[in-house]
Design a protein around this motif. Structure first.
Motif, PDB file in Angstrom:
ATOM      1  N   THR A  87       0.844  -1.195   0.000  1.00  0.00           N
ATOM      2  CA  THR A  87       0.000   0.000   0.000  1.00  0.00           C
ATOM      3  C   THR A  87       0.880   1.246   0.000  1.00  0.00           C
ATOM      4  OG1 THR A  87      -1.604  -1.244   1.285  1.00  0.00           O
ATOM      5  CG2 THR A  87      -1.917   1.133   1.215  1.00  0.00           C
ATOM      6  N   ARG A  88       1.902   1.216   0.857  1.00  0.00           N
ATOM      7  CA  ARG A  88       2.810   2.365   0.940  1.00  0.00           C
ATOM      8  C   ARG A  88       3.492   2.595  -0.404  1.00  0.00           C
ATOM      9  NH1 ARG A  88       6.790   1.217   5.264  1.00  0.00           N
ATOM     10  NH2 ARG A  88       5.009   0.670   6.518  1.00  0.00           N
ATOM     11  N   ALA A  89       3.845   1.509  -1.081  1.00  0.00           N
ATOM     12  CA  ALA A  89       4.569   1.632  -2.352  1.00  0.00           C
ATOM     13  C   ALA A  89       3.618   1.749  -3.547  1.00  0.00           C
ATOM     14  CB  ALA A  89       5.487   0.426  -2.531  1.00  0.00           C
ATOM     15  N   LYS A  90       2.322   1.726  -3.272  1.00  0.00           N
ATOM     16  CA  LYS A  90       1.293   1.799  -4.327  1.00  0.00           C
ATOM     17  C   LYS A  90       1.436   0.652  -5.343  1.00  0.00           C
ATOM     18  CE  LYS A  90       0.456   6.786  -4.044  1.00  0.00           C
ATOM     19  NZ  LYS A  90       1.403   7.123  -2.971  1.00  0.00           N
ATOM     20  N   VAL A  91       1.563  -0.544  -4.809  1.00  0.00           N
ATOM     21  CA  VAL A  91       1.629  -1.728  -5.660  1.00  0.00           C
ATOM     22  C   VAL A  91       0.385  -2.587  -5.373  1.00  0.00           C
ATOM     23  CG1 VAL A  91       2.953  -3.820  -6.227  1.00  0.00           C
ATOM     24  CG2 VAL A  91       4.169  -1.767  -5.488  1.00  0.00           C
ATOM     25  N   PRO A  92      -0.386  -2.962  -6.404  1.00  0.00           N
ATOM     26  CA  PRO A  92      -1.544  -3.828  -6.177  1.00  0.00           C
ATOM     27  C   PRO A  92      -1.122  -5.166  -5.558  1.00  0.00           C
ATOM     28  CG  PRO A  92      -1.561  -2.919  -8.391  1.00  0.00           C
ATOM     29  CD  PRO A  92      -0.222  -2.579  -7.804  1.00  0.00           C
ATOM     30  N   PHE A  93      -1.965  -5.701  -4.677  1.00  0.00           N
ATOM     31  CA  PHE A  93      -1.586  -6.951  -4.004  1.00  0.00           C
ATOM     32  C   PHE A  93      -2.783  -7.891  -3.909  1.00  0.00           C
ATOM     33  CE2 PHE A  93      -3.859  -5.996  -0.147  1.00  0.00           C
ATOM     34  CZ  PHE A  93      -3.903  -4.608  -0.134  1.00  0.00           C
ATOM     35  N   PHE A  94      -2.473  -9.160  -3.644  1.00  0.00           N
ATOM     36  CA  PHE A  94      -3.519 -10.171  -3.484  1.00  0.00           C
ATOM     37  C   PHE A  94      -3.142 -11.084  -2.327  1.00  0.00           C
ATOM     38  CE2 PHE A  94      -5.461 -14.290  -4.098  1.00  0.00           C
ATOM     39  CZ  PHE A  94      -6.748 -13.987  -4.516  1.00  0.00           C
ATOM     40  N   GLY A  95      -4.124 -11.410  -1.488  1.00  0.00           N
ATOM     41  CA  GLY A  95      -3.880 -12.333  -0.379  1.00  0.00           C
ATOM     42  C   GLY A  95      -5.198 -12.699   0.255  1.00  0.00           C
TER      43      GLY A  95
END
Ligand code: GDP
Length: 296
Positions: free
Chosen positions: A153-161
């Motif tokens: 979130t801090r790096a503005k990268v989409p994530f999945f988990g």
């Protein structure tokens, strides 16, 4: 002793040759090689690698055939080249290809820096124009998903988990499929670590690998663990056949020699080094730069 001390010891040994007033002979060379060997052994470089370095330098220098006025220069170059050879596998490091979805899987022991490295890698490639997503398939360590989520979130990268799915293989597959459907260029999969090399960790790694079919597997290796790096890297190589290494914590009290041995044992190139806890403390690895820096 830290990595900088290794550089200092090697420089000291070299200066016994470069500052010699008379002609450099076989004895001066041998004394220097013994000093360098001792320094490397003290810094956890394996015996076999040290013996090879010594033999190669002697062969390259060939003191009897080298004119006395050229010997110092030839010795200096041979030492530099052979130190580079310790960390250079002569293989090109893998790069993701544009125009398709590339999947990278990260493996390594718990605490090596996998989750941190995932975000660093994502930021590195995002800046180079790759649409990048992170998948957290670490269900073993409590808080792993939260950590990845926070970093991403801090790096503005989409994530999945997932907080509810217990099977890391299912999460990995779902995450990769989702990002592929959304036309991501690079999908980075974080896997579980354990404290030691355990069979169930290796089994899980293989299952995740089978499910997501990575284009590349990266082993994250803590540079500060010394000689244990060699065994650890060999065990992971057998189980996961990783294609490159990320050496983390090179900013700390890393002796560095263990890492050198890990490269030699697995004949796998180091792609990146981690030089701190921050997202941007991340560099590509170049053997020449590494050795130049080491010798300061
Ligand atoms: P994982 O268990 O392999 O996912 O490891 P983490 O990513 O959680 O990292 C373990 C610890 O090492 C954390 O405190 C990180 O901040 C720290 N760490 C990771 N990479 C580096 C690095 O290159 N340098 C330093 N100094 N610390 C690092």
């Amino acid at each position: 002793m830290v990595l900088a001390d290794l550089g200092k010891s090697i420089n000291q040994a070299l200066s016994s040759v470069t500052r010699a007033t008379g002609d450099v002979d076989e004895d001066t060379l041998d004394a220097m090689l013994n000093e360098i060997s001792m320094a490397l052994l003290k810094h956890d470089v394996g015996l076999a690698q040290v013996a090879k370095l010594k033999t190669n330098i002697k062969k390259k220098v060939n003191i009897k055939e080298t004119l006395p006025q050229n010997r110092k220069r030839v010795i200096q170059k041979a030492v530099f080249d052979e130190l580079c050879a310790l960390v250079d596998t002569q293989q090109e490091v893998w790069k993701p290809k544009k125009g398709r979805s590339n999947v990278i899987m990260l493996v390594g022991l718990q605490g090596a820096g996998k989750t941190t490295t995932c975000t660093k890698l994502a930021v590195y490639f995002q800046r180079r124009g790759f649409k990048t997503g992170l998948v957290c398939a670490d269900t073993f360590r409590a808080g792993a998903f939260d950590q990845l989520k926070q970093n991403a979130t801090r790096a503005k990268v989409p994530f999945f988990g997932s907080y509810t799915e217990p099977d890391p293989v299912v999460i990995a597959k779902q995450g990769v499929d989702k990002f592929k459907k959304d036309m991501f260029d690079l999908i980075i999969v974080d896997t579980s670590g354990r404290h030691r090399q355990e069979q169930d960790l290796f089994d899980e790694m293989v299952q995740i690998g089978d499910a997501v079919k990575p284009d590349h597997t990266l082993m994250v290796l803590d540079a500060s663990i010394g000689q244990a790096a060699q065994l650890q890297a060999s065990a992971f190589k057998e189980a996961a056949d990783f294609g490159s290494i990320v050496l983390t914590k090179m900013d700390g009290h890393a002796k560095g020699g263990g890492a050198i041995s890990a490269v030699a044992a697995t004949q796998t190139p180091i792609a990146f080094i981690g030089t701190g806890e921050h997202i941007h403390d991340f560099e590509t690895f170049s053997p020449q730069q590494f050795i130049s820096k080491l010798l300061g």
